[in-house]
Write an enzyme that holds these catalytic residues in place. Structure first.
Site, short mmCIF file in Angstrom:
data_model
loop_
_atom_site.label_atom_id
_atom_site.label_comp_id
_atom_site.label_asym_id
_atom_site.label_seq_id
_atom_site.Cartn_x
_atom_site.Cartn_y
_atom_site.Cartn_z
N GLU B 60 -62.61 61.85 -24.43
CA GLU B 60 -62.82 63.09 -23.66
C GLU B 60 -63.29 64.25 -24.55
OE1 GLU B 60 -60.04 61.24 -23.33
OE2 GLU B 60 -60.08 60.53 -21.26
N HIS B 129 -50.07 61.93 -15.31
CA HIS B 129 -51.20 61.66 -14.42
C HIS B 129 -51.10 62.45 -13.11
CE1 HIS B 129 -52.40 58.44 -17.09
NE2 HIS B 129 -53.36 58.03 -16.28
#
Lengths: 319, 326
Positions: B60, B129
């Site tokens: 990322e 998450h």
């Protein structure tokens, strides 16, 4: 050193300009005319000039907070650069970026960066842009040996090799990551070995030999333009001043610094030009006089420039 | 009007804008060959090819950093964070680089990049998450922050984001993808930074966004049905720029404000809305501002716990009833 005399002379003059710029800034910093951070690149001029002279004006460049040399080598306006150092609105970043954030898209300069290794993925993105546009441009990213231990560096190397990006990764190995010696920050025998893990071509050059750097970057650029992907170049050099102004330099000996002063890249190129090309002392004096005048003019320009108005705190931010 | 899912609406926006602007480049983990774990980018690889729909390694920080370089050199990258939580892996690329590049350069460069991410809980995905980061993105200047709640808004706002010259954080919600709603035919965009009154009412104003907006509407129905209370529900849609005007306009009618979001209460968007309302419209308030927000703990997995940590419609109803008694 087999490059044409004219090229060597113009590289010499640019290296002298960088040295004079940094020395003027040291003085201005001590006199408190420059505020904030300043990380002089004195001693590393051959790497900057050799690399930036070997690519085209429209090729992309990212560098670091020790990037004045690279920016000046790429062609930044020295008046605007000095005005930026003094926080003036005529500065390259209108006084908002300071020493660590020069950027000028008109010369392909996508920015110095104050975060170690952050310029590497940005350059990889510019290289991807060039690859997508098939415009033949390359991206050069210059970083220090400290950057090779950052995550962003590894991620960018991986993708650059995976996608064969036209990227040149130039590590200015000056032996110290801020104040930490290289041997205490990673287990490699040589920095260039980092590239092995990514199946990437790597070369090691004497970073204080401007011709060696020039040749290595020129070849890397040729390969990149030919679709052969990235090259990692380790240029071995040395910063003759501290990490920043006021650095005690307790991590290295005076003898070590003195030994590297003997390998000063500007002195070396001068000796070569005198010996092999017959350049006279008078010619060198003329070059240095020009450079000193240029810096004096830049300081005058900066000092006479206005500071940004308080209202400008809100401008140049949202498009 | 035709009905689309939130996913279909997003895909339609991406498709139309990619047709319109060849500089738009999608990149992210499993967005191409696999079609995206939430199917948003399904079919786009076949349509636009691997140069514009690029599967990346799990990197990322690297691919968002590359997005900055792409954007500074004339492209419009759209990196995708598979889960918003991964923004913290890419924090430097997002907040030190993308958000500041233009300001640091005195306006000499621009970074027209749209980061797409899905966030939020309610599905038992656990603490790494399920987080919601709109407050982080609103706090650090440099990004426009967009959080559509309906399919129609998702499409119109994404099209605007893809035409914006600034960095945009486009925040989807994992439990909105399968929701359906009317989406106009043909070309339309919705400007960034303009709130929308999703339900008109007289007695109090409820401000929310993203999936919590649906909870707010559900609570408003219950308040009307069971208590005879008429709630106006405002969908903020963007937290930066933040449209306080639309809220103040509503308060001139209702004089009572309840803010609800699923992200943590402390230093959240609700706190910012409340302060701005205090600064600009204190005299309109007949009662203290009420906040119904996520508890300040990492989000647990067990449903019995997650439903306590993330405020459910009944929590909004309880908050509204308390507010009406003030």
């Amino acid at each position: 050193m087999s490059l044409p005399k004219d090229l060597l002379l113009s590289m010499y003059e640019r290296m002298a300009l960088i040295r004079a710029f940094e020395e003027a800034c040291v003085q201005l910093y001590m006199e408190k005319e420059i505020r904030g951070s300043f990380h002089p690149c004195v001693g590393q001029e051959a790497t900057a000039v050799g690399a930036c002279f070997a690519i085209n004006p429209d090729d992309y460049l990212t560098c670091t907070y020790r990037g004045h040399g690279a920016c000046i080598a790429k062609g930044i306006d020295v008046n605007a650069a000095m005005a930026e150092m003094l926080g003036r609105r005529t500065g390259v970043s209108k006084g908002k970026g300071g020493s660590m954030h020069w950027a000028d898209p008109s010369i392909g300069l996508l920015g110095e960066n104050a975060i170690v290794a952050a310029g590497v993925p940005i350059a990889a993105g510019a290289a991807l842009s060039a690859q997508l546009d098939r415009n033949g441009r390359v991206a050069l990213t210059i970083f220090g040996d400290g950057a090779i231990n950052q995550g962003a560096f590894h991620e960018a190397l991986n993708m650059a090799q995976l996608w064969k990006l036209p990227l040149i990764l130039l590590c200015e190995n000056n032996l110290y990551a801020e104040m930490t010696p290289l041997a205490k920050s990673n287990p490699l025998e040589q920095v260039a070995d980092r590239a092995k893990g990514y199946n990437m071509r790597a070369v090691v050059v004497d970073g204080n030999d401007v011709c060696a750097v020039y040749d290595a970057v020129r070849e890397a650029a040729r390969l990149a333009r030919a679709g052969e992907g990235p090259t990692f170049i380790e240029a071995r050099t040395y910063r003759l001043l501290g990490h920043m102004i006021g650095d005690s330099e307790s991590y290295r000996t005076k003898e070590e610094v003195a030994a590297w002063r003997e390998r000063d890249p500007i002195k070396r190129l001068r000796a070569h030009l005198a010996q092999a090309e017959g350049v006279t002392d008078a010619e060198f004096d003329a070059i240095h006089a020009r450079v000193q005048q240029q810096i004096a003019d830049a300081v005058k320009f900066a000092r006479e420039s206005p500071y940004p108005d308080p209202e400008e705190a809100y401008t140049d931010f949202w498009v | 009007m035709r009905e689309l899912t939130y996913t279909q609406a997003l895909r339609e926006a991406l498709t139309e804008e990619m047709e319109r602007d060849p500089n738009i480049i999608l990149m992210g983990e499993d967005i191409g060959a696999y079609g995206g774990v939430f199917r948003v980018t399904e079919g786009l690889l076949a349509r636009f090819g691997p140069e514009r729909v690029r599967d990346t390694p799990i990197s990322e920080a690297g691919f968002i950093g590359m997005g900055v370089g792409l954007a500074m050199t004339g492209k419009r990258p759209v990196p995708e964070l598979m889960f918003m939580d991964f923004a913290l892996v890419a924090a430097d690329s997002i907040w030190n680089q993308a958000a500041k590049m233009r300001a640091m350069s005195g306006g000499r460069v621009k970074v027209p990049m749209v980061i797409r991410a899905q966030q939020g809980g309610g599905r038992g995905n656990g603490a790494q998450h399920s987080q919601s980061f709109e407050a982080l993105f609103t706090h650090i200047p440099g990004f426009k922050v967009v959080l559509p709640a309906t399919p129609a808004d998702a499409k119109g706002l994404l099209k605007s984001a893809l035409r914006d010259e600034n960095p945009v954080m486009f925040i989807e919600h994992k439990l909105l993808y399968n929701t359906k709603g009317p989406v106009p035919d043909g070309e339309y965009t919705i400007p960034l930074g303009v709130a929308d009154v999703k339900r008109e009412g007289q007695d109090l104003t409820i401000v929310s966004y993203s999936r919590q907006l649906l909870f707010a509407l559900e609570a408003a129905e219950a308040l009307q049905r069971e208590h005879g209370i008429s709630a106006e529900v405002i969908d903020l849609r963007c937290t930066a720029p933040m449209d306080i005007e639309t809220i103040v306009k509503s308060l001139r009618k209702t004089h009572r404000l309840l803010i609800t979001h699923e992200s943590h209460a402390s230093c959240g968007v609700g706190a910012e809305i409340a302060m701005r309302v205090m600064e600009t419209a204190f005299d309109e308030l007949d009662a203290p501002i009420m906040r119904v927000a996520g508890l300040d703990v990492p989000i647990p997995v067990a449903k019995t716990l997650e439903d306590v940590v993330l405020p459910q419609p009944d929590a909004i109803v309880r908050g509204a009833l308390k507010l009406m008694k003030e």
